[in-house]
Design a protein around this motif. Sequence first.
Motif, PDB file in Angstrom:
ATOM      1  N   TYR A   1      20.068 -31.755   4.598  1.00  0.00           N
ATOM      2  CA  TYR A   1      19.277 -31.754   5.860  1.00  0.00           C
ATOM      3  C   TYR A   1      17.779 -31.873   5.253  1.00  0.00           C
ATOM      4  N   ARG A   2      17.380 -31.264   4.046  1.00  0.00           N
ATOM      5  CA  ARG A   2      16.307 -31.589   3.606  1.00  0.00           C
ATOM      6  C   ARG A   2      15.247 -30.425   4.229  1.00  0.00           C
TER       7      ARG A   2
ATOM      8  N   ILE B   1      16.926 -35.910  10.611  1.00  0.00           N
ATOM      9  CA  ILE B   1      17.746 -36.602  11.310  1.00  0.00           C
ATOM     10  C   ILE B   1      19.139 -37.428  10.824  1.00  0.00           C
ATOM     11  N   LYS B   2      18.655 -37.908   9.786  1.00  0.00           N
ATOM     12  CA  LYS B   2      19.543 -38.709   8.882  1.00  0.00           C
ATOM     13  C   LYS B   2      20.834 -37.590   8.451  1.00  0.00           C
TER      14      LYS B   2
ATOM     15  N   LEU C   1      26.414 -35.301   8.672  1.00  0.00           N
ATOM     16  CA  LEU C   1      26.882 -34.101   8.597  1.00  0.00           C
ATOM     17  C   LEU C   1      27.132 -33.361   9.752  1.00  0.00           C
ATOM     18  N   GLY C   2      26.540 -33.534  11.048  1.00  0.00           N
ATOM     19  CA  GLY C   2      26.406 -32.863  12.001  1.00  0.00           C
ATOM     20  C   GLY C   2      25.839 -31.551  11.893  1.00  0.00           C
ATOM     21  N   ALA C   3      25.860 -30.805  13.066  1.00  0.00           N
ATOM     22  CA  ALA C   3      25.148 -29.487  12.961  1.00  0.00           C
ATOM     23  C   ALA C   3      25.608 -28.416  12.327  1.00  0.00           C
ATOM     24  N   SER C   4      24.532 -27.441  11.670  1.00  0.00           N
ATOM     25  CA  SER C   4      25.047 -26.610  10.896  1.00  0.00           C
ATOM     26  C   SER C   4      24.731 -25.100  11.516  1.00  0.00           C
TER      27      SER C   4
ATOM     28  N   PRO D   1      18.856 -34.528  17.817  1.00  0.00           N
ATOM     29  CA  PRO D   1      18.854 -36.135  17.614  1.00  0.00           C
ATOM     30  C   PRO D   1      20.052 -36.303  16.439  1.00  0.00           C
ATOM     31  N   GLY D   2      20.673 -37.492  16.507  1.00  0.00           N
ATOM     32  CA  GLY D   2      21.372 -38.198  15.607  1.00  0.00           C
ATOM     33  C   GLY D   2      22.796 -37.705  15.758  1.00  0.00           C
TER      34      GLY D   2
END
Length: 239
Positions: free
Chosen positions: A200-201, A214-215, A220-223, A233-234
């Motif tokens: 996620y950076r 967002i990428k 990966l979806g949400a953590s 978003p994404g």
Amino acid sequence: MSRGVRTHPDRRVEKELLQTHNYVGGLDEVGRGALAGPVSVGLAVVGPSTDDAFPDGLADSKQLTARVRTGLVAPVRSWLVDYAVAHASPAEIDERGIVGALRLAGLRALQGVAERGHAPGVIILDGVADWLTAPQPDLLSALERGECPDEMPRPDASLPTPPVRMEVRADARCAVVAAASVLAKVERDALMADLDDPGYRWASNKGYASPAHIKGLTALGASDQHRRSWHLPGLDRRG
């Protein structure tokens, strides 16, 4: 004031309040608009003995580079009577909403300085909306009175919320609030940079909606660090 011109803080408001209060607190938040990570609240406390000469270069944290902010932490701490930074987790944001989570983090910061004998008699808060003082009736007020199930966390019921003085752009205009903003920003940035990061950076975006973040959400979806009650978003583009 023209865009891009820095406002230099002063001590006018806090010194006015110190005429009637032993300690004055400046409160500021960071992370309110992020998609992930905690919301963090910085509390800076000054008293009658606080030096008029606050640290050189002190300003609203948003006007400073990361290097300058980090360099200000030690001088700011030395200048203040006391300070605290407290957080509300993504799960608490989902449970209480952002305003309730801000208040929870603010109460935690207040409890930290109160335990050391430096509870402020009044708070200077940036903006026009007082998120520290609970409306009545209010869930967090009920928690403070003990009117809640045992499994729910409750703030210290013995700690009163001080009166709040709202000041527009206090983080830029009031030295004590600028100090709080710097401490909160540096601590939260460090927390985000230290998180386990599968892609996620966090270190670069600190949980805000950058293209790289967002990428990562798309891939990966949400953590557990994401605010799942928010529109992230994404996620709707995951295949």
